[in-house]
Design an enzyme around this catalytic site. Structure first.
Site, PDB file in Angstrom:
ATOM      1  N   PRO A   1       0.782  -1.242   0.000  1.00  0.00           N
ATOM      2  CA  PRO A   1       0.000   0.000   0.000  1.00  0.00           C
ATOM      3  C   PRO A   1       0.813   1.292   0.000  1.00  0.00           C
ATOM      4  O   PRO A   1       0.776   2.077   0.954  1.00  0.00           O
ATOM      5  CB  PRO A   1      -0.838  -0.128   1.276  1.00  0.00           C
ATOM      6  CG  PRO A   1       0.028  -0.920   2.202  1.00  0.00           C
ATOM      7  CD  PRO A   1       0.754  -1.910   1.315  1.00  0.00           C
ATOM      8  N   CYS A   2       1.488   1.556  -1.103  1.00  0.00           N
ATOM      9  CA  CYS A   2       2.252   2.794  -1.202  1.00  0.00           C
ATOM     10  C   CYS A   2       1.338   4.017  -1.230  1.00  0.00           C
ATOM     11  O   CYS A   2       1.784   5.138  -0.969  1.00  0.00           O
ATOM     12  CB  CYS A   2       3.153   2.771  -2.435  1.00  0.00           C
ATOM     13  SG  CYS A   2       2.287   2.520  -3.998  1.00  0.00           S
TER      14      CYS A   2
END
Length: 288
Positions: free
Chosen positions: A248-249
């Site tokens: 989850p950047c």
């Protein structure tokens, strides 16, 4: 993140999010937003609420700088955020949903020689995406936002990261993985296989400890990996993430409360962040 596997009208939702965010200060009416996406107010309200679970106006409040800064302040450091979500131990990453494996140094040097990668394009809650996987796990997930390159460019980027691998278009193989990615089931972890430097791997592992609905800054990530002065390198590693959403950047923003750039388009980043916050709020309300 519990979401429907796909939404055929996501492009209209993304268009509405852009319009709401751009015109937030004057608080556009529901009729205005509906007109901007060529729908009646009734159909637009129903469409958006079915996708996000909340009203459009409530959704865009999550994307204001003041609200985002408040969320950053809630996580004084990444360890606090992970502990609050019960994810402090490596074995609890993504609540046992995602497991991350890196190629060996020998495999890294060989550029993926001997690796067979299947890929396919599928609809997701955030528009079409190209998913690639080996028998050992998902190795790529590229969201195909409307303002971003087409499928051929996404595939070229994947091939650049695995220059010696063989590729096969096989949506029969990738379809179940897309379903599992966006509608996870307890006890069925999704395996990822990534090719990156040691520094990138540390950053990606740190990203997995950021709970859904929470945001952290680049400073948080740098501190979490023991490199507090390596902000630029951390930013580069976040931007190089090859597996959208699952690593989850999108949960990393600038400390000023600005969402910043996103490899798969700024509107897509707003959509994912707002969606996760809405889901987290609903789940918290159910617990109470």
């Amino acid at each position: 993140m519990q979401v429907a596997v796909s939404h055929p009208d996501y492009q209209r939702i993304a268009q509405a999010i852009r319009f709401l965010e751009e015109n937030f200060r004057r608080q556009p009416s529901l009729d205005e937003v509906a007109e901007a996406v060529s729908l009646s107010p009734f159909h637009f309200q129903r469409l958006f609420s079915e996708w996000a679970g909340i009203s459009p106006k409530r959704f865009v409040q999550y994307l204001t700088a003041d609200f985002l800064k408040t969320r950053l302040a809630e996580a004084s450091n990444l360890a606090d955020a992970a502990e609050a979500a019960g994810l402090s131990a490596p074995s609890r990453l993504h609540d046992l949903f995602v497991t991350l494996e890196a190629v060996t140094p020998h495999e890294f040097r060989r550029g993926g020689a001997g690796v067979h990668i299947a890929y396919g394009v599928h609809q997701t809650p955030f528009g079409p995406a190209l998913l690639a996987a080996t028998p050992r796990g998902v190795c790529g997930l590229h969201l195909l936002a409307p303002d971003q390159p087409k499928t051929s460019t996404a595939l070229a980027a994947l091939q650049k990261n695995w220059p010696e691998a063989t590729f096969e278009h096989n949506e029969t193989f990738t379809a179940p993985l897309v379903a599992q990615a966006f509608a996870p089931m307890a006890g069925q972890p999704l395996h990822l296989l990534v090719r990156g430097t040691n520094f990138q791997l540390k950053v990606w592992e740190a990203l997995l400890r950021v709970p859904a609905g929470q945001l952290v800054s680049y400073q948080h990530i740098a501190q979490a990996i023991g490199q507090p002065k390596s902000l630029q390198a951390v930013g580069s590693a976040v931007g190089a993430n090859p597996v959208a959403v699952l690593i989850p950047c999108h949960r990393v923003i600038r400390k000023e409360g600005v969402l910043g750039e996103y490899r798969w388009g700024s509107a897509t980043k707003k959509a994912i962040i707002g969606y996760e916050m809405a889901q987290a709020e609903r789940q918290a309300a159910q617990v109470v």
